[in-house]
Design an enzyme around this catalytic site. Structure first.
Site, short mmCIF file in Angstrom:
data_model
loop_
_atom_site.label_atom_id
_atom_site.label_comp_id
_atom_site.label_asym_id
_atom_site.label_seq_id
_atom_site.Cartn_x
_atom_site.Cartn_y
_atom_site.Cartn_z
N ASP A 75 2.49 10.52 15.92
CA ASP A 75 3.70 9.74 15.63
C ASP A 75 3.81 9.43 14.13
O ASP A 75 2.82 9.47 13.40
CB ASP A 75 3.64 8.39 16.36
CG ASP A 75 3.91 8.52 17.85
OD1 ASP A 75 3.97 9.66 18.34
OD2 ASP A 75 4.04 7.47 18.51
N HIS A 220 -1.57 9.37 14.76
CA HIS A 220 -0.50 9.23 13.77
C HIS A 220 -0.72 10.23 12.65
O HIS A 220 -1.83 10.29 12.10
CB HIS A 220 -0.47 7.80 13.22
CG HIS A 220 -0.15 6.79 14.28
ND1 HIS A 220 -1.10 6.26 15.11
CD2 HIS A 220 1.04 6.26 14.67
CE1 HIS A 220 -0.51 5.44 15.97
NE2 HIS A 220 0.79 5.42 15.72
ZN LIG Z 1 5.38 4.82 15.53
#
Ligand SMILES: [Zn+2]
Length: 259
Positions: A75, A220
């Site tokens: 993400d 991430h």
């Molecule tokens: Zn996020």
């Protein structure tokens, strides 16, 4: 029926029963409403904070097919520095993952998104602003963010994504409505890596301890530590018989709208 709708109905029914019994048995019974409402409010808060709870809407969070398989998701990118490093590691192990991109960052680095897609990874929507107050926005504004990012992705890779991951995994009834209106599929996760705020050693050993067959793992691709975490975790998965499969295969969904 969602857990939220079920909770609302249960609250109304319980309140009616308590008020009715209160009339026949005694006024002290009305005090039961205090723990009942406290429990209801804590359910709302918990349901909002954890997408895994599937409280306001159903989000996909585990494999739809059997086997000792997992899928990786990233993400908050694209990121000029970190995303290419992650792509290199995934290439080395010939692994396909899912990248949930933030619209405003796609505008800054469309080339990286093109590369992600051309390497066979899934590109998904992670809102336009990734604002900390995204979940406080109106349904209309959430719809605008989802559609704007979908349009940006389509402009960049020629495909409109079907998968949307809510920022911070926070959900509420307004977002449930926005997701229904836009027709996107909400995606959660079953294992959070905590690559956002953990020490590398700690994150890797926790991942090794917690991983299970069928997991969708959240990372991430804008965090300094993530490439090293990945470099140390992927050999563990492979040595222990896990197959890291493409996200759309694990979910058994189409990642893009049919033209
Ligand atoms: Zn996020």
């Amino acid at each position: 029926m969602t857990k939220y709708q079920f909770s609302n109905i249960s609250l109304v029914v319980s309140t009616i029963i308590i008020v009715a019994l209160d009339y026949f048995i005694g006024y002290w019974l009305i005090l039961l409403l205090i723990p009942l409402f406290a429990f209801y409010i804590s359910l709302l808060v918990m349901g909002s904070a954890s997408i895994r709870f599937n409280f306001y809407l159903k989000s996909l969070k585990r494999a739809a097919i059997p086997g000792k398989i997992v899928a990786l998701t990233f993400d908050d990118g694209p990121d000029e520095k970190i995303t290419p490093k992650i792509l290199e590691i995934l290439d080395f192990y010939n692994i396909k993952a899912g990248f949930f991109c933030v619209g405003s960052k796609i505008e800054e680095s469309p080339k990286i998104v093109k590369t992600v897609f051309s390497k066979g990874h899934v590109v998904g929507n992670h809102s336009y602003s990734h604002s900390k107050i995204f979940d406080l926005r109106s349904t209309k504004n959430m719809i605008i963010e989802i559609e704007k990012t979908n349009d940006l992705i389509e402009k960049t890779i020629g495909k409109k994504p079907t998968l949307f991951r809510p920022p911070f995994g926070v959900t509420n009834p307004l977002l449930a409505k926005a997701i229904k209106t836009t027709g996107v599929i909400s995606l959660g996760w079953s294992l959070r890596s905590w690559d956002t705020n953990g020490k590398i050693d700690k994150v890797v050993s926790r991942l090794k301890r917690k991983v299970h067959a069928g997991d969708i793992i959240l990372f991430h691709d804008n965090r300094e530590n993530t490439p090293e975490i990945l470099s140390r975790f992927l050999p563990y998965l492979i040595d222990n018989g896990y197959q890291v499969v493409p996200l759309d295969k694990l979910l058994k969904v189409k990642a893009y709208e049919e033209n």
